[in-house]
Motif scaffolding. Sequence first.
Motif, short mmCIF file in Angstrom:
data_model
loop_
_atom_site.label_atom_id
_atom_site.label_comp_id
_atom_site.label_asym_id
_atom_site.label_seq_id
_atom_site.Cartn_x
_atom_site.Cartn_y
_atom_site.Cartn_z
N LYS A 271 -5.93 7.20 0.57
CA LYS A 271 -4.66 6.96 1.24
C LYS A 271 -4.65 7.54 2.65
N SER A 272 -5.32 8.67 2.78
CA SER A 272 -5.26 9.30 4.10
C SER A 272 -5.93 8.42 5.14
N LEU A 273 -7.06 7.85 4.77
CA LEU A 273 -7.75 6.96 5.70
C LEU A 273 -6.90 5.72 5.94
N MET A 274 -6.36 5.22 4.85
CA MET A 274 -5.51 4.04 4.96
C MET A 274 -4.37 4.31 5.94
N PHE A 275 -3.76 5.43 5.77
CA PHE A 275 -2.62 5.73 6.64
C PHE A 275 -3.06 5.86 8.08
N GLU A 276 -4.23 6.44 8.27
CA GLU A 276 -4.69 6.59 9.64
C GLU A 276 -4.95 5.22 10.25
N CYS A 277 -5.51 4.31 9.45
CA CYS A 277 -5.72 2.95 9.94
C CYS A 277 -4.39 2.34 10.35
N ILE A 278 -3.43 2.48 9.46
CA ILE A 278 -2.11 1.90 9.74
C ILE A 278 -1.56 2.48 11.02
N ARG A 279 -1.67 3.77 11.13
CA ARG A 279 -1.07 4.40 12.30
C ARG A 279 -1.79 3.97 13.57
N THR A 280 -3.11 3.88 13.48
CA THR A 280 -3.84 3.42 14.66
C THR A 280 -3.35 2.04 15.08
N ASP A 289 -1.30 -9.44 16.27
CA ASP A 289 -0.36 -9.76 15.22
C ASP A 289 -0.95 -9.66 13.83
N SER A 290 -2.14 -10.18 13.69
CA SER A 290 -2.73 -10.19 12.36
C SER A 290 -2.90 -8.77 11.85
N ALA A 291 -3.36 -7.92 12.74
CA ALA A 291 -3.57 -6.53 12.33
C ALA A 291 -2.25 -5.88 11.94
N VAL A 292 -1.22 -6.15 12.73
CA VAL A 292 0.07 -5.55 12.42
C VAL A 292 0.57 -6.05 11.08
N ARG A 293 0.37 -7.33 10.84
CA ARG A 293 0.83 -7.86 9.54
C ARG A 293 0.12 -7.16 8.39
N LEU A 294 -1.16 -7.00 8.55
CA LEU A 294 -1.92 -6.31 7.51
C LEU A 294 -1.37 -4.89 7.32
N ALA A 295 -1.14 -4.23 8.44
CA ALA A 295 -0.66 -2.87 8.36
C ALA A 295 0.71 -2.80 7.69
#
Lengths: 982, 160
Positions: A271-280, A289-295
């Motif tokens: 989760k920590s890595l996931m969250f960091e990806c999201i935050r990045t 857009d695609s990345a934001v949607r995924l996030a």
Amino acid sequence: MTGPSLMDSLFQRTLEDLIKGLRLHLVHESTFISKSLDEIRREVRSPDLDTKAAAVQKVTYLRSLHGVDDSFAAFPAVELAASPRFRHKQIAYLAASVSFHSATAVLLLLTNQLRKDLNSSNEFEVSLALQCLSVVCNLDLARDLTPEIFTLLSSSKQLIRKKAIATILRVFGEYPDAVRVCFKRLVENVESSDPQTVSAVVSVFCELASREPNSYLPLAPEFYRVLVDSRNNWVLIKVLKIFANLAPLEPRLAKRIIEPIGEHMRRTGAKSLMFECIRTIVTSLSDYDSAVRLAVAKVQEFLVDDDPNLKYLGLQALSIVVPKHSWAVVENKEFVIKSLSDTDPNIKLEALRLVMAMVSEDDLSEICRVLLNYALKSDPEFCNEILGSVLATCSRNVYEIIIDFDWYVSVLGEMTRIPHCQKGEEIESQLIDIGMRVKDVRPELVHVGRDLLIDPALLGNPFLHRVLSAAAWVSGEYVKFSKNPIELMEALLQPRTGLLPSSIRAVYIQSAFKVLTFCLHSYLFAKEAVASSSSCAYDLESGASDSIPEKGCPEGSNLATSEALASSEQNEDFNRSFLCQSVEDNCTENDGDTLVAPGPSSSSASLNKLQFTRGSIINLLDLIKTALGPLAGSHEVEVQERAWNVLGLIKLVEQEIQDTPMQNEGKFVMEELKASEIMKLMHDAFFGELGPVSKSAQERVPIPDGLMLKENLNDLETVCGDVQLPSTCSFSLGKPHFEESSGSLFDFQKKEELEPSSESTSMLAEHRKRHGLYYLPSEIKETTSSDYPPANESKLAISVSVSDDVDYLVKLTEQSLVPKKKSNQTKPRPIVVKLDERDGVRIAANKPESKNDLISGAVREVLLGNEGIPTSSQGKHFDKLSSKTRGKEKIAIVQPLGSTGLLANAGNSELANSSPRRSKHVSHGKEKKPRSPRNNAEGCEERSYRDKKKGDHRHVKNKARQSADGGVNVVAQTPVIPDFLL
Amino acid sequence: IHFVLLISRQGKVRLTKWYSPYSQKERAKVIRELSGLILTRGPKLCNFVEWRGLKVVYKRYASLYFCMCINQGDNELEVLEIIHHFVEILDRYFGSVCELDLIFNFHKAYYILDELLIAGELQESSKKTVARLIAAQDSLVEAAKEQASSISNMIAQAAK
């Protein structure tokens, strides 16, 4: 005699004894501690190292957990560090890292010891020294020990190497010049095969890049490779952070990293890595857009998770994304609203922020409704959070979000009634602010203000006093919109106002003053109008009781005989109550009707609805006299002063009003005229428009030619003599800087006014004397501004009103008060506060920057050579060029660096080793595309020559490099080129 | 990481480590504020507290609260993992660690923490390595201690 030291060492308390003792003496802990401290003080002087060590250890314990002052043990700790025994060293360094700080005097003594230990062959000793250095590092230490750390950066022992890398961060922070020496080796460590080392380097760069990302762009390829290759979550998180900082600077970089980040998101279970990806993504890559949607999809998973941590972070991620992609929140709106009732205050708070972030003009009222309901239900703290954020959001950018101000004003009133409300100050300022800025809302504002004033329960809550003061001010200032001034007056003078602090009481009295002025004015004018039409027009109480229900017809038309009047005086008591009642009735009737139209002739408009009868006026005066009489002896200057003002005015007017019936017609008319003249003046003085004044208004006032502010002040002093003196004193009493300036402005304005009517200087001086007295010392708030023309002054006016000419002048001065009011009225508070704040922030902000600049400056120098260090402000449009040239320059600088100092020989081989990495910088540039097919030595060399021509004064060095190892470079370069950047 | 705090449930401080400069006064204030803030929070709430523009990540193990203060932009979950990591290492070292272990071996806890974090950055993500390093240092210490005690014995005997 074996001496005390031996005894000490034999019977010394160990650390364990100390701790046990502490646990036994829970009650008298402090005495126990001071007793042990005395012991320790003795023990640390012992020549026996073991004794000393135990003592130092004890004091360290006390220091770290009980915060005792242990400066006396600093020197013994240094002594102990010199001990050959590891245990002693360990204790000594621990003590040092716990209690030393960069200003500790004995740090100087520690330098040599640290150097010795850094060079030690025992890796643990080295690591101890490094750990200690990482805590206590200051400029001197950093400067003196940089060579040692530089050596350790390439130590063969990975334990030491990684610690050295971590320590270098502190060294850089203290001594930016170290960057020049160490940076290259640091960068090399990114390539290390040891994951711990890589992790350490990445952490260091993460910290550095978060302070000033621009300088580290050239290193992006290395980080990219780590991002793609590494499977270590710790490292990945740090690398992502670096990219989050770099990506906004270089659009092409962002495009490159999206792919691997998405890959990580799909792959990872952490989760920590996931969250960091999201935050990045949400912070730096929100354009894709695609990345934001995924996030956002992942965020939704977080939100529905049971773990409150994930919920919280999910909300936080949303709040980052909301400015650019409000759809993300709208999709989750339901959840966000639900989170408002979460058990965790942090989650609630975050949800609240989100809600406020997504409000728009359309759903504002709906959201406010929901929030206020939550505020009613929730605990005081959160309730006030809600109110605070609603207030802040609504007032953002001068209330840009609000369309329906009537609604908003009523919401403000509603907020005040929420039991936990503590936002008095904000509501106060907004009420007044809106009142001044938004003309159309004033009737509603007065209505709300009246409701607040009437409610006696509100007086008991000290948090709301400020609101009440605003309500009082509003009611006083805009009394012409009031449906029932008398009721207002009663509210202002109700006995429970005794609960208010004196400053606010003063506002109340001042407002009462205004209301009174208004009432008298309308009364007298109505009468005058009647008097002009019918010669013997004066109203009678008995008649008034009839006239009131029939609204719209002037009371004067109900003529009554003088006998009726005589009888009415006996019935006054009865009439009074009746009157009040009927007036109230009248008012409630009006409530049903439309609001008072805020027309230009509003006073006459309201006259139509409100009948001021002589009786009602007399009642009013009586009421005021009873309420304010005791206050005239108040100890509070503000209150007393204002009470006297009101009473003085009453005395003046009352006499005439009450006397009139007994006197003959002719005199009556004259008296009445006089009274109405006064009232007209007062009225004019008060009912000028107050407008908001911008903060910088004062600066914009041009200083006319030949007007010396200093001179003016001197003039005035001669004119006003000693009377003026106290007032100038009170100027400088408060916040010196601003008061002074406002004072001079005031004088300056005054001067301007003086010019047209210079013949009346002495009168004005007189006037100003009073004016100044009231005006200056009262720093409370807006009301101060409208405070000055007191009863005394109108007396003055009367005394001279014999001649028309002077009368005119009085009027003139009265009117001239209005602009002054304006300038003063918004200035005192907002300006002073804001200026201070801004200054403070600026100072605070400047400090850290300078240091970062130093570091990044040094980094740039290393990366770019000495040539044109681009400031960060040059930013983007430079990027295309500079990212290319930077890469080049870096190659260029390596050689001179390598040849300086310690690694003279290593230069060549190292260059060869690191060249693949550097070559990617070269390819970083745009230029790469057309060139890439030419994968041969000539092409590359030619390219660097061309660049050399661009980078003019690096010419020589470049050449040197070229001849030295250009060939090696190129060979290694070729295979990597297609690897990076499309 | 700006600092690490270990606070017991009664509000007693068990370990402090400051990576950013704080004066003694500030330290005491920080501890007071944070223990007030954190100890009052219920068990089912999230592990992050916002505080003075920073974030404090805390986790409770038995009667001890482990708190670490980080920047706004740092990764909270990562820090949680660091805390957990630290606790596991302590656990391994002391053999099911309890508060008393930390009270009486506060210096050891410091040494372990120093191996784990330097200058506020995670250094060693392998528990085994940390354990090995600490053990090696301990053996060094033990050796020194034996020597020392023999010396002090000698002195003691000489003194008699």
